[in-house]
Design a protein around this motif. Structure first.
Motif, PDB file in Angstrom:
ATOM      1  N   PRO A 165      -8.525  15.088 -11.534  1.00 45.21           N
ATOM      2  CA  PRO A 165      -9.856  14.655 -10.606  1.00 45.21           C
ATOM      3  C   PRO A 165      -9.622  13.168 -10.344  1.00 45.21           C
ATOM      4  N   TRP A 166     -10.016  12.779  -9.242  1.00 50.43           N
ATOM      5  CA  TRP A 166      -9.557  11.191  -9.032  1.00 50.43           C
ATOM      6  C   TRP A 166     -10.910  10.593  -8.177  1.00 50.43           C
ATOM      7  N   ARG A 167     -11.489   9.851  -8.637  1.00 52.61           N
ATOM      8  CA  ARG A 167     -12.747   9.167  -8.088  1.00 52.61           C
ATOM      9  C   ARG A 167     -12.433   8.028  -7.198  1.00 52.61           C
ATOM     10  N   VAL A 168     -12.549   8.125  -6.036  1.00 58.33           N
ATOM     11  CA  VAL A 168     -12.102   6.991  -4.925  1.00 58.33           C
ATOM     12  C   VAL A 168     -13.324   6.143  -4.405  1.00 58.33           C
ATOM     13  N   ARG A 169     -13.214   4.702  -4.689  1.00 56.43           N
ATOM     14  CA  ARG A 169     -14.100   4.098  -4.240  1.00 56.43           C
ATOM     15  C   ARG A 169     -13.547   2.712  -3.422  1.00 56.43           C
ATOM     16  N   LYS A 170     -12.171   2.734  -3.155  1.00 51.15           N
ATOM     17  CA  LYS A 170     -11.877   1.728  -2.448  1.00 51.15           C
ATOM     18  C   LYS A 170     -10.341   1.985  -1.766  1.00 51.15           C
ATOM     19  N   PHE A 171      -9.934   1.204  -1.026  1.00 52.94           N
ATOM     20  CA  PHE A 171      -8.610   1.331  -0.333  1.00 52.94           C
ATOM     21  C   PHE A 171      -8.181  -0.173  -0.286  1.00 52.94           C
ATOM     22  N   LEU A 172      -6.605  -0.459  -0.439  1.00 49.67           N
ATOM     23  CA  LEU A 172      -6.093  -1.457  -0.374  1.00 49.67           C
ATOM     24  C   LEU A 172      -5.287  -1.480   0.839  1.00 49.67           C
ATOM     25  N   LEU A 173      -5.003  -2.980   1.214  1.00 48.68           N
ATOM     26  CA  LEU A 173      -4.183  -3.444   2.247  1.00 48.68           C
ATOM     27  C   LEU A 173      -2.970  -4.299   1.379  1.00 48.68           C
ATOM     28  N   VAL A 174      -1.936  -3.866   1.600  1.00 51.86           N
ATOM     29  CA  VAL A 174      -0.806  -4.418   0.612  1.00 51.86           C
ATOM     30  C   VAL A 174       0.674  -4.682   1.422  1.00 51.86           C
ATOM     31  N   ARG A 175       1.134  -5.742   1.295  1.00 53.31           N
ATOM     32  CA  ARG A 175       2.602  -5.983   1.656  1.00 53.31           C
ATOM     33  C   ARG A 175       3.447  -5.205   0.703  1.00 53.31           C
ATOM     34  N   SER A 176       4.275  -4.417   1.213  1.00 56.16           N
ATOM     35  CA  SER A 176       5.005  -3.714   0.190  1.00 56.16           C
ATOM     36  C   SER A 176       6.610  -4.188   0.483  1.00 56.16           C
ATOM     37  N   PHE A 177       7.141  -4.469  -0.269  1.00 55.34           N
ATOM     38  CA  PHE A 177       8.734  -5.255  -0.330  1.00 55.34           C
ATOM     39  C   PHE A 177       9.539  -3.933  -0.817  1.00 55.34           C
ATOM     40  N   THR A 178      10.224  -3.352  -0.137  1.00 57.90           N
ATOM     41  CA  THR A 178      11.129  -2.019  -0.453  1.00 57.90           C
ATOM     42  C   THR A 178      12.522  -2.590  -0.881  1.00 57.90           C
ATOM     43  N   SER A 179      12.875  -3.830  -0.721  1.00 60.65           N
ATOM     44  CA  SER A 179      14.160  -4.349  -1.162  1.00 60.65           C
ATOM     45  C   SER A 179      13.901  -5.344  -2.375  1.00 60.65           C
ATOM     46  N   HIS A 180      14.904  -5.509  -3.402  1.00 55.47           N
ATOM     47  CA  HIS A 180      14.781  -6.132  -4.574  1.00 55.47           C
ATOM     48  C   HIS A 180      14.264  -7.721  -4.509  1.00 55.47           C
ATOM     49  N   PRO A 181      13.242  -8.210  -5.166  1.00 54.23           N
ATOM     50  CA  PRO A 181      12.698  -7.317  -6.361  1.00 54.23           C
ATOM     51  C   PRO A 181      11.454  -6.295  -5.522  1.00 54.23           C
ATOM     52  N   VAL A 182      11.368  -5.081  -5.822  1.00 56.27           N
ATOM     53  CA  VAL A 182      10.633  -4.208  -5.133  1.00 56.27           C
ATOM     54  C   VAL A 182       8.966  -4.475  -5.763  1.00 56.27           C
ATOM     55  N   GLU A 183       8.001  -4.759  -4.799  1.00 52.99           N
ATOM     56  CA  GLU A 183       6.664  -5.091  -5.190  1.00 52.99           C
ATOM     57  C   GLU A 183       5.747  -4.727  -4.171  1.00 52.99           C
ATOM     58  N   HIS A 184       4.430  -4.696  -4.829  1.00 55.54           N
ATOM     59  CA  HIS A 184       3.360  -4.461  -3.790  1.00 55.54           C
ATOM     60  C   HIS A 184       2.609  -5.761  -4.125  1.00 55.54           C
ATOM     61  N   LYS A 185       2.271  -6.263  -2.745  1.00 48.97           N
ATOM     62  CA  LYS A 185       1.250  -7.778  -2.861  1.00 48.97           C
ATOM     63  C   LYS A 185       0.184  -7.245  -2.136  1.00 48.97           C
TER      64      LYS A 185
END
Length: 201
Positions: A165-185
């Motif tokens: 089960p997964w209770r969802v109450r929000k969505f996010l806008l992120v900048r996703s970096f797919t090259s090193h260092p990989v991260e979501h901002k």
């Protein structure tokens, strides 16, 4: 081995175009649902039930997400319009259930939720907000899923998945970096109003 499946499966008989050039940029904008830690833990437990090939890769739990829309990075003025347009999207609380897992022919393993009308409504509403901001995107078939592993050729997945089960109450806008260092901002978080009632399936 009778309790495992090997091979590929696709919703509606076709492979989602997740490997198109638009998804290969070093960084892009991602609008997605991110599971809370308890759901992350349940997904991690499920991953341990698979038989994985040598060389497979697990995305870290905090990076697990269900993509709603994904497109290239945008200039600052367009990003500002996007932030404002997304703020007008109504977020309806919903209770998703992750109830199936499988491999796809592009060598990824996925978890998929049971069909939920509110999820498709949210996807459509966000799509209109993206267009309102002046962003032109590809329009692959929306096949809701969470990628739980990559480089999965030869993986075997359990025939049965205890529903998560997964209770969802929000969505996010992120900048996703797919090259090193990989991260979501995280650029913005859009949450449901406390007074909103949960949408039916």
């Amino acid at each position: 081995m009778d309790d495992f499946h090997r091979g590929d499966a696709f919703a509606n008989g076709s492979e989602p175009d997740w490997d198109s050039p638009a998804f290969e940029r070093q960084r892009h904008l991602l609008i997605a649902l991110f599971p809370e830690p308890d759901v992350q833990a349940a997904i991690e437990a499920h991953r341990k039930e698979w038989i994985w090939p040598k060389g497979h890769y697990f995305p870290r739990s905090p990076r697990l997400h269900l993509t709603l829309h994904c497109f290239g990075d945008q200039p600052k003025e367009v990003e500002k319009r996007l932030l404002e347009a997304l703020a007008q999207v109504r977020v309806q609380p919903m209770s998703l259930v992750l109830d199936s897992s499988r491999t796809w022919r592009n060598d990824i393993a996925v978890l998929q939720p049971a069909e939920h009308g509110a999820l498709r409504t949210l996807h459509a509403d966000i799509g209109r907000a993206v267009q309102k901001a002046g962003i032109v995107t590809e329009t692959p078939t929306f096949t809701p899923h969470i990628t739980i592993a990559r480089r999965t050729e030869g993986a075997a997945y359990p025939m049965r998945l205890p529903p998560i089960p997964w209770r969802v109450r929000k969505f996010l806008l992120v900048r996703s970096f797919t090259s090193h260092p990989v991260e979501h901002k995280v650029l913005a978080t859009y949450e449901a109003d406390e007074e909103d009632k949960e949408d039916a399936v």
